[in-house]
Design a protein around this motif. Structure first.
Motif, short mmCIF file in Angstrom:
data_model
loop_
_atom_site.label_atom_id
_atom_site.label_comp_id
_atom_site.label_asym_id
_atom_site.label_seq_id
_atom_site.Cartn_x
_atom_site.Cartn_y
_atom_site.Cartn_z
N LYS A 64 2.43 6.22 -15.32
CA LYS A 64 2.82 6.66 -17.47
C LYS A 64 1.79 6.67 -18.03
CE LYS A 64 7.28 4.49 -16.10
NZ LYS A 64 8.54 3.90 -16.36
N GLN A 65 0.74 6.37 -17.76
CA GLN A 65 -0.35 5.25 -17.97
C GLN A 65 -1.60 6.59 -18.25
OE1 GLN A 65 -2.36 1.67 -18.30
NE2 GLN A 65 -0.13 0.60 -18.11
N GLY A 66 -1.44 7.28 -17.52
CA GLY A 66 -2.12 8.84 -17.20
C GLY A 66 -2.86 8.75 -16.35
N PHE A 67 -2.85 7.74 -15.52
CA PHE A 67 -3.60 8.26 -13.49
C PHE A 67 -2.58 9.07 -13.37
CE2 PHE A 67 -5.48 4.38 -15.94
CZ PHE A 67 -6.31 4.20 -15.88
N TYR A 68 -3.91 9.52 -11.96
CA TYR A 68 -3.32 10.27 -10.92
C TYR A 68 -3.03 9.34 -10.21
CZ TYR A 68 -4.18 15.40 -12.18
OH TYR A 68 -4.04 16.54 -12.73
N THR A 69 -1.66 8.92 -9.01
CA THR A 69 -1.65 8.46 -8.55
C THR A 69 -1.51 8.99 -6.75
OG1 THR A 69 0.38 8.03 -8.80
CG2 THR A 69 -1.16 6.80 -9.94
N ALA A 70 -1.62 7.78 -5.41
CA ALA A 70 -1.09 8.30 -4.71
C ALA A 70 -1.28 7.42 -3.66
CB ALA A 70 -2.39 8.99 -3.11
N PHE A 71 0.04 6.94 -2.78
CA PHE A 71 -0.07 6.51 -1.89
C PHE A 71 0.87 6.35 -0.62
CE2 PHE A 71 4.09 3.50 -0.14
CZ PHE A 71 3.28 2.40 0.24
N VAL A 72 -0.34 6.19 0.79
CA VAL A 72 -0.54 5.87 2.29
C VAL A 72 -0.18 4.93 2.16
CG1 VAL A 72 -2.11 7.40 3.51
CG2 VAL A 72 -2.38 8.17 1.06
N ASP A 73 0.88 5.29 3.23
CA ASP A 73 1.71 3.87 4.45
C ASP A 73 1.13 4.61 5.64
OD1 ASP A 73 2.17 1.91 5.57
OD2 ASP A 73 4.58 2.26 5.67
N ILE A 74 -0.60 3.46 6.01
CA ILE A 74 -1.04 3.37 6.90
C ILE A 74 -0.33 3.19 8.90
CG2 ILE A 74 -3.06 3.17 8.72
CD1 ILE A 74 -3.79 3.94 6.40
N PHE A 75 0.66 2.33 8.23
CA PHE A 75 1.81 1.97 9.54
C PHE A 75 2.35 3.41 10.20
CE2 PHE A 75 6.16 -0.18 10.86
CZ PHE A 75 5.24 -0.81 11.85
N THR A 76 3.27 3.69 8.81
CA THR A 76 4.17 4.37 9.18
C THR A 76 3.43 6.34 10.30
OG1 THR A 76 4.15 6.01 7.03
CG2 THR A 76 5.85 4.12 7.27
N ASN A 77 1.45 6.16 10.42
CA ASN A 77 1.33 7.34 11.25
C ASN A 77 0.66 6.93 12.04
OD1 ASN A 77 0.18 9.40 8.20
ND2 ASN A 77 0.53 6.94 7.94
N PRO A 78 1.22 8.25 12.79
CA PRO A 78 0.96 7.70 14.39
C PRO A 78 -0.16 8.29 14.83
CG PRO A 78 3.20 9.37 14.15
CD PRO A 78 2.65 8.75 12.46
N GLY A 79 -0.98 9.44 14.31
CA GLY A 79 -1.94 9.99 14.97
C GLY A 79 -2.69 10.76 13.26
N MET A 80 -4.32 10.73 14.20
CA MET A 80 -5.37 11.10 12.82
C MET A 80 -5.12 12.50 11.79
SD MET A 80 -8.80 9.74 12.75
CE MET A 80 -9.54 11.35 14.15
N ASP A 81 -4.30 13.24 12.85
CA ASP A 81 -3.91 14.13 12.50
C ASP A 81 -2.56 14.07 11.31
OD1 ASP A 81 -1.97 13.71 14.03
OD2 ASP A 81 -1.89 15.65 14.93
N MET A 82 -1.57 13.33 11.52
CA MET A 82 -0.63 13.22 10.87
C MET A 82 -1.61 12.22 8.85
SD MET A 82 3.10 11.94 10.87
CE MET A 82 3.80 13.79 11.97
N LEU A 83 -2.34 11.41 9.56
CA LEU A 83 -2.72 10.63 8.38
C LEU A 83 -3.50 11.56 7.74
CD1 LEU A 83 -3.30 8.04 7.53
CD2 LEU A 83 -5.47 7.99 9.04
N SER A 84 -3.82 12.89 7.87
CA SER A 84 -5.25 13.62 7.03
C SER A 84 -3.62 13.97 6.45
CB SER A 84 -5.65 13.98 7.61
OG SER A 84 -6.77 13.84 8.62
N ALA A 85 -2.75 14.55 6.79
CA ALA A 85 -1.95 15.60 5.94
C ALA A 85 -1.42 14.78 4.96
CB ALA A 85 -0.63 16.55 6.74
#
Length: 376
Positions: A64-85
């Motif tokens: 809301k203050q103008g930052f871009y944001t991203a949230f990535v949950d490592i726990f829910t990613n079974p492999g590196m390909d999905m993590l990258s995506a």
């Protein structure tokens, strides 16, 4: 009608957002100020302590203050390909392109034909690699990590990227090559700041505190504790009023006491109180509520106990702490165990905390009660 309202408003075990988010203003203020200074942080606490809720609330306010944001949950990613995506998709979400990306990422033709993604591919060619069956996953994850900063730089914005349960990254890479890759990339980023959060304190400290760790002194460590008592009591009072529940004036205070202001158990106690009202047309006594919390958590608690039961030193210390021993070293001096080392191990597992004056206690208040009732 009441049942529908109940399902919508009284969940436990999920990240608390909106009006379900309780307090944490002090922690939020610290996180926000660090981020605005461009300082990455590490948020450490046991599971179910509200880390994800706090991170999501901070990201929402920063957005809301103008930052871009991203949230990535490592726990829910079974492999590196999905993590990258997921990293790439979270970045694209800032321009509402994540849906188009996830829909088209398995087909090179769909990626090229998608009008909204086509212009993006000219700037970030690596995205086309998601549709390549022969892709190199290490190259793709490297590009995705850099994409966080490159995308924000391209649009002259500051990005805040949160990696939740970052300690779980070890499942992809036992030799810490991926951790080193993250570090080598992130330390070069000037348009991005990072929030790393994790549950296993010993793992997170090994990543960020020890001199040999890849992230040594790269981020400020913030330890998450219990909710502020007054904030929790006011929140419970407000929520009970919203649900039309008439309870004793001291009932919210009693909940704060038996849950030790633990975020997850405070939610669960509220939920169990509402359910009791629905089925019995009255709120439970505080002892009834405590027994209900123990019953609901029985499977989880028994699994925790099973995991540590083979360690005699851990068991003896937990039993002594549950009994409220003021001098645990004196109490266990004849037990032939290294109390200091065992306490440190239990702290690293998130099972034991220390008060402001340094006294150890069991972090999970319902686990503490279960030990008292079951093992005495």
């Amino acid at each position: 009608m009441y049942g529908t309202k109940l399902c919508m408003m009284t969940h436990s075990g999920k990240p608390a957002t909106g009006k379900d988010f309780i307090g944490r203003e002090k922690e939020l203020a610290i996180i926000m100020e660090y981020i605005k200074l461009g300082q990455s942080i590490v948020l450490v606490a046991p599971r179910r302590f509200g880390k994800t809720s706090l991170v999501l609330e901070a990201l929402e306010r920063l957005n809301k203050q103008g930052f871009y944001t991203a949230f990535v949950d490592i726990f829910t990613n079974p492999g590196m390909d999905m993590l990258s995506a997921n990293i790439t998709g979270e970045v694209l979400k800032n321009h509402k392109l994540n849906f188009h990306f996830h829909k088209a990422k398995t087909s090179a033709l769909d990626l090229i034909k998608n009008v909204k993604l086509k212009a993006l591919l000219n700037d970030f060619e690596f995205i086309a690699g998601f549709a390549d069956k022969n892709r190199n996953n290490w190259e793709l994850i490297a590009e995705s990590i850099d994409f966080v900063n490159a995308f924000s730089k391209r649009h002259n914005k500051n990005m805040v990227c949160a990696y939740d349960e970052f300690g779980d990254i070890a499942k992809f890479d036992k030799k810490e090559e991926l951790v080193k890759l993250f570090r080598s990339k992130i330390q070069q980023h000037r348009n991005s700041t990072y929030i790393f959060s994790g549950s296993h304190e010993s793992v997170m400290q090994a990543m960020f505190v020890t001199r040999e760790s890849p992230f040594y002194r790269m981020a400020r460590i913030v330890h998450l504790s219990y909710l502020e008592r007054d904030a929790l009591i006011k929140h419970l009072q407000s929520r009970f009023r919203e649900e039309g529940i008439n309870c004793r004036d001291d009932f919210p205070e009693q909940i704060a006491t038996i849950t030790h202001c633990h975020p997850y158990y405070a939610q669960l106690a509220f939920q169990q109180t509402i359910l009791h009202q629905v089925f019995y047309k009255k709120i439970p006594s505080i002892n009834e509520l405590l027994q209900q919390l123990i019953a609901v958590e029985k499977d989880y608690i028994e699994k925790v106990w099973e995991d540590i039961y083979t360690r005699r030193d851990h068991v003896l210390i937990l039993k002594a702490l549950a009994q409220g021993s003021e001098n645990i070293y004196g109490r266990l001096k004849t037990s032939n165990i290294n109390v200091a080392r065992a306490l440190k191990n239990l702290e690293g597992m998130g099972l034991v905390f220390r008060s402001e004056n340094g006294k150890p206690f069991i972090a999970d208040p319902i686990f503490n009660q279960w030990i008292i009732q079951t093992t005495s």
